[in-house]
Design an enzyme around this catalytic site. Structure first.
Site, PDB file in Angstrom:
ATOM      1  CG  ASP A 106      25.258   7.572 -25.756  1.00 44.50           C
ATOM      2  OD1 ASP A 106      25.027   6.354 -25.080  1.00 44.50           O
ATOM      3  OD2 ASP A 106      24.820   8.619 -25.329  1.00 44.50           O
ATOM      4  CD  GLU A 107      22.379   2.582 -24.757  1.00 41.73           C
ATOM      5  OE1 GLU A 107      22.251   1.604 -25.804  1.00 41.73           O
ATOM      6  OE2 GLU A 107      22.667   2.531 -23.883  1.00 41.73           O
ATOM      7  N   PRO A 108      24.550   2.843 -30.183  1.00 37.50           N
ATOM      8  CG  PRO A 108      26.201   1.241 -31.101  1.00 37.50           C
ATOM      9  CD  PRO A 108      25.763   2.120 -29.634  1.00 37.50           C
ATOM     10  CG  HIS A 142      22.138   0.576 -20.482  1.00 37.73           C
ATOM     11  ND1 HIS A 142      22.088   1.809 -21.138  1.00 37.73           N
ATOM     12  CD2 HIS A 142      22.272   0.790 -19.007  1.00 37.73           C
ATOM     13  CE1 HIS A 142      22.176   2.686 -20.357  1.00 37.73           C
ATOM     14  NE2 HIS A 142      22.376   2.276 -19.190  1.00 37.73           N
TER      15      HIS A 142
END
Length: 194
Positions: A106-108, A142
């Site tokens: 998750d959003e690494p 994103h």
């Protein structure tokens, strides 16, 4: 997402967590594998013992992937003192150490500079190629650049609804820029041309 379930290898979430931790790696800004007052080296050594990481794999990950993204620069720093970018890099290497079958990110690359982000993408691709069919990577992001650099299949959500699901090239065809707007500033205002 407020509800639902996850199945991996036909096992549901609760069973999988209790019995098969080694199959799932997870990186999230809000939930950390690396916390407390131990150093990064100590956290990785603990990970090695908990997940029975082989010496050759451990050394390979640290000396290659870890070195590429600068882990050794803060090797003896306490986990609680890491900057956001350092923490993202440390979590990334921690997950590589456990060699998951399913890697959920998750959003690494949050807080990571451009050059390091590109190296992380290269490492991702390398490990995916080495593990072939044994590794599935799921990334919530994103960042379109991130998605295009490492994705084969894409699911696009808009307000919780799936608006696209398919191969990356099909998504690019569907959402490709249809034209170019050129403008120039004219004495404090601007006018649209073309």
């Amino acid at each position: 997402v407020d509800q639902g379930y996850i199945r991996v290898h036909d096992r549901e979430h609760n069973y999988m967590i209790d019995k098969h931790k080694e199959t799932v790696g997870f990186i999230s800004y809000g939930k950390s594998n690396i916390a407390g007052s131990g150093t990064i080296r100590e956290m990785y050594d603990l990970c090695k013992k908990m997940y029975h990481v082989a010496d050759d794999h451990y050394n390979y990950v640290i000396q290659n992937a870890g070195k590429q993204i600068g882990i050794l620069e803060f090797w003896e720093k306490n986990a609680g003192e890491l900057s956001l970018g350092e923490k993202s890099r440390a979590e990334f290497i921690y997950t590589l150490l456990i060699c998951p079958d399913l890697w959920i990110m998750d959003e690494p690359t949050i807080g990571v500079d451009y050059e390091t982000r590109m190296k992380m993408y290269e490492i991702n691709a390398h490990f995916k190629n080495v593990r072939a069919e044994k590794l599935t990577i799921v990334i919530a992001t994103h960042n379109m650049q991130e998605m295009e650099a490492i994705s084969e299949r894409v699911i696009v959500l808009n307000k919780g609804k799936i608006i696209f699901c398919g191969p990356l090239d099909k998504m690019q065809d569907r959402y490709r820029t249809l034209g170019v707007i050129r403008f120039e500033l004219v004495q404090g205002g601007f006018s649209i041309q073309d």
